[in-house]
Design an enzyme around this catalytic site. Structure first.
Site, PDB file in Angstrom:
ATOM      1  N   HIS A 101       0.883  -0.987  -0.279  1.00 13.95           N
ATOM      2  CA  HIS A 101      -0.480   0.012   0.249  1.00 13.95           C
ATOM      3  C   HIS A 101       1.131   0.943   0.180  1.00 13.95           C
ATOM      4  CE1 HIS A 101      -2.107  -3.354   2.459  1.00 13.95           C
ATOM      5  NE2 HIS A 101      -3.488  -2.495   1.894  1.00 13.95           N
ATOM      6  N   ASP A 104       2.062   1.903   3.421  1.00 18.59           N
ATOM      7  CA  ASP A 104       3.462   1.266   4.272  1.00 18.59           C
ATOM      8  C   ASP A 104       4.581   1.629   3.664  1.00 18.59           C
ATOM      9  OD1 ASP A 104       0.948  -0.099   4.230  1.00 18.59           O
ATOM     10  OD2 ASP A 104       1.138  -1.543   2.610  1.00 18.59           O
ATOM     11  N   GLU A 232     -11.041  -6.157  -3.852  1.00 17.87           N
ATOM     12  CA  GLU A 232     -11.192  -7.490  -3.190  1.00 17.87           C
ATOM     13  C   GLU A 232     -11.889  -7.964  -2.414  1.00 17.87           C
ATOM     14  OE1 GLU A 232      -6.858  -7.784  -0.688  1.00 17.87           O
ATOM     15  OE2 GLU A 232      -7.755  -8.656   0.337  1.00 17.87           O
ATOM     16  N   GLU A 268      -9.467 -13.157  -0.954  1.00 13.32           N
ATOM     17  CA  GLU A 268      -9.397 -13.801  -0.306  1.00 13.32           C
ATOM     18  C   GLU A 268      -9.509 -14.676   0.720  1.00 13.32           C
ATOM     19  OE1 GLU A 268      -6.526 -10.974   1.851  1.00 13.32           O
ATOM     20  OE2 GLU A 268      -7.071 -11.440   3.545  1.00 13.32           O
ATOM     21  N   HIS A 271     -11.223 -13.677   4.123  1.00 15.45           N
ATOM     22  CA  HIS A 271     -12.118 -12.820   3.331  1.00 15.45           C
ATOM     23  C   HIS A 271     -13.863 -13.432   3.770  1.00 15.45           C
ATOM     24  CE1 HIS A 271     -10.075  -9.372   2.652  1.00 15.45           C
ATOM     25  NE2 HIS A 271      -9.516  -9.774   4.039  1.00 15.45           N
ATOM     26  N   ASP A 296      -5.380 -13.565  -2.567  1.00 12.13           N
ATOM     27  CA  ASP A 296      -4.613 -13.645  -1.110  1.00 12.13           C
ATOM     28  C   ASP A 296      -4.782 -14.854  -0.591  1.00 12.13           C
ATOM     29  OD1 ASP A 296      -3.863 -10.622  -2.134  1.00 12.13           O
ATOM     30  OD2 ASP A 296      -5.011  -9.532  -0.135  1.00 12.13           O
ATOM     31  N   ASP A 307     -10.287 -11.530  11.248  1.00  9.18           N
ATOM     32  CA  ASP A 307      -9.922 -11.656  10.312  1.00  9.18           C
ATOM     33  C   ASP A 307      -8.521 -12.058  10.708  1.00  9.18           C
ATOM     34  OD1 ASP A 307      -9.291 -11.441   7.670  1.00  9.18           O
ATOM     35  OD2 ASP A 307      -8.857  -9.747   7.687  1.00  9.18           O
ATOM     36  N   ASP A 309      -6.089 -13.390   9.311  1.00 10.24           N
ATOM     37  CA  ASP A 309      -5.153 -13.649   8.744  1.00 10.24           C
ATOM     38  C   ASP A 309      -3.757 -14.507   8.853  1.00 10.24           C
ATOM     39  OD1 ASP A 309      -5.727 -11.769   6.512  1.00 10.24           O
ATOM     40  OD2 ASP A 309      -5.456  -9.783   7.039  1.00 10.24           O
ATOM     41  N   ASP A 339      -1.028 -12.105   2.137  1.00  9.55           N
ATOM     42  CA  ASP A 339      -2.173 -11.981   3.062  1.00  9.55           C
ATOM     43  C   ASP A 339      -1.986 -12.226   4.436  1.00  9.55           C
ATOM     44  OD1 ASP A 339      -2.746  -9.303   4.107  1.00  9.55           O
ATOM     45  OD2 ASP A 339      -4.988  -8.861   2.681  1.00  9.55           O
TER      46      ASP A 339
HETATM   47  C1  XUL Z   1      -7.726  -6.512   4.662  1.00  9.67           C
HETATM   48  C2  XUL Z   1      -7.087  -7.094   3.405  1.00  9.67           C
HETATM   49  C3  XUL Z   1      -5.750  -5.602   2.506  1.00  9.67           C
HETATM   50  C4  XUL Z   1      -6.052  -6.049   1.343  1.00  9.67           C
HETATM   51  C5  XUL Z   1      -5.244  -4.993   0.853  1.00  9.67           C
HETATM   52  O1  XUL Z   1      -8.082  -6.727   4.580  1.00  9.67           O
HETATM   53  O2  XUL Z   1      -6.740  -8.148   3.085  1.00  9.67           O
HETATM   54  O3  XUL Z   1      -5.081  -5.822   3.438  1.00  9.67           O
HETATM   55  O4  XUL Z   1      -5.136  -7.033   1.509  1.00  9.67           O
HETATM   56  O5  XUL Z   1      -6.219  -3.698   0.819  1.00  9.67           O
HETATM   57 CO    CO Z   2      -5.823  -9.000   1.132  1.00 11.90          CO
END
Ligand code: XUL
Ligand code: CO
Length: 437
Positions: A101, A104, A232, A268, A271, A296, A307, A309, A339
């Site tokens: 991003h 970032d 996304e 993702e 998600h 992702d 989430d 991750d 991710d």
């Molecule tokens: C948030 C997410 C983000 C996107 C990019 O849940 O997945 O990091 O991948 O903005």
């Molecule tokens: Co993501």
């Protein structure tokens, strides 16, 4: 030359399933040919900037835990140190790609002009490092969710000034993605949704979002960016409801605004599960509607609903995912972006290596097992035979629009038709999957 962050390791290489070296790949053999293509070209895996170099282990009950040279510090020196660490991690992992991003990579200044200047400085550093190491950019994106100005959304904000600011930010993020040869550009609408409908005009916000996406598409063509634009989907968190809830909602949105040939999907795992779906469902939906762009990869925790991750570690889940991806013709210009983030107690930088090694090996196993399932052929054959009657005259005529309800009623009555039930054989198919995983 900055001090290496991962000083116990020179290079993570393939050593095969029997190795005891915890800093080696056991399944990811980058040049191994799979279906006529190198494994690395199927996976196209990417290291993400945010979870690896921005996140420091904080959660909603406590602050940073990770041991990093930049912990507790900010500014451009820190941004440069993170860039060095990012390229060190990518090269040591032999990662072909990274993702980031805009916010970032560099801090916010006092004005957008100053912030853009910071971004430019780090982007110039990236260009040099990419040249030196051969690491490429899978995608760039803009962070339109962290700053307080975006608390009520970016494109869907009630204030057009915020829309304008978000537009300016996305323009810059797209420009630098293009400059770095990025292969895709991602839009995740973190705060494009609502916390309560009491203060939300859903119709208006959807129109705003449609306009924003059209501006993004126009800008892509204007600058000659040939990468894929990706949305996304995610249903919630941080909002209670996000407009880009899942693949099907984004599809409906794209069709409403005539953008389905301009924007594809970045699916993702966590998600999908947050949306009450599975990763494989979201992939199948994207493939069935020619919308699959990239993925992702991560996972949630079955015991909690948010989430988390985490790094992927289920080869079974990824086997079925790769069956769908391969059915759709592969990831094309997309890839597998990790991710995923370390757990709060994994405080040593080398944990980033362990996490990615496990994730990459799980992807490799998923790919190989999916190919085995496809090559064995029994699942696909069963599926094909299950629908075989649709290639006979009745099925063909129905699909070709040659039969009305009256015609069908007459046919059923005339022939005294009584359909014969057949088994769906779910358990047998599950056994076939278990033979390869
Ligand atoms: C948030 C997410 C983000 C996107 C990019 O849940 O997945 O990091 O991948 O903005
Ligand atoms: Co993501």
């Amino acid at each position: 030359m900055p001090k290496p962050l991962f000083d116990q390791v020179d290079k993570v290489a393939y050593e095969g399933p029997e190795t005891d070296n915890s800093f080696a790949y056991r399944h990811y053999d980058p040049d191994r040919e799979v279906l006529g293509k190198a494994m690395k070209d199927h996976l196209r895996f990417a290291v993400c900037y945010w979870h690896n170099f921005v996140f420091l282990g904080q959660d909603m009950f406590g602050g940073d835990t990770f041991q990093r040279p930049w912990a507790g510090r900010e500014g451009m020196d820190v941004a440069r140190a993170k860039a060095a660490a990012a390229f060190e991690l990518c090269t040591k992992l032999d990662a072909p790609y990274f993702t980031f991003h805009d916010r970032d990579i560099a801090p916010e200044g006092d004005s957008l002009a100053e912030t853009n200047g910071f971004v430019d400085e780090i982007v110039a550093l990236f260009a040099t490092e990419m040249q030196r190491t051969g690491v490429k950019l899978l995608w760039g994106t803009a962070n339109l969710f962290s700053h307080p100005r975006y608390a009520a959304g970016a494109a869907t904000n009630p204030d057009p000034d915020v829309f304008a600011y978000a537009g300016a930010q996305v323009k810059k993020a797209m420009d630098v993605t293009y400059q770095l040869g990025g292969e895709n550009y991602v839009l995740w609408g973190g705060r494009e949704g609502y916390d309560t409908l009491l203060n939300t005009d859903l119709r208006r916000e959807t129109e705003q979002l449609g306009r924003f996406m059209q501006l993004v598409v126009d800008h892509k063509h204007k600058i000659g960016f040939e990468g894929t634009l990706l949305i996304e989907p995610k249903p919630m968190e941080p909002t209670k409801h996000q407009y880009d809830s899942d693949a099907a909602s984004v599809h409906a949105f794209l069709r409403k605004f005539g953008l389905e040939r301009e924007i594809a999907l970045n699916i993702e795992v966590n998600h999908a599960t947050l949306a009450g779906k599975s990763f494989v469902h979201e992939l199948a939906y994207a493939v069935a509607n020619d919308l699959l762009g990239s993925v992702d990869v991560n996972r949630g925790d079955p015991q909690n609903g948010w989430d988390t991750d985490q790094f992927p570690n289920s080869a079974e889940e990824l086997t079925l995912a790769f069956v769908e991806i391969l059915r759709g013709g592969g990831l094309g210009a997309g890839g597998c972006n990790f991710d995923a983030k370390l757990r709060r107690q994994s405080i040593d930088p080398h944990d980033l290596l362990h996490a990615h090694i496990g994730g990459v090996d799980t992807l490799a196993r998923g790919l190989v097992q999916a190919v085995r399932l496809i090559e064995e052929g029994a699942v696909d054959r069963f599926r094909e035979e299950r629908y075989a009657r649709w290639t006979e005259p009745l099925g063909r005529d129905i699909l070709a629009g040659k039969k009305s309800l009256e015609d069908l009623a007459a046919w059923v009555l005339e022939t005294n038709l009584e359909p014969t039930p057949v088994s769906g054989r779910q358990e047998m198919l599950e056994n076939l999957v278990n033979r390869v995983v």
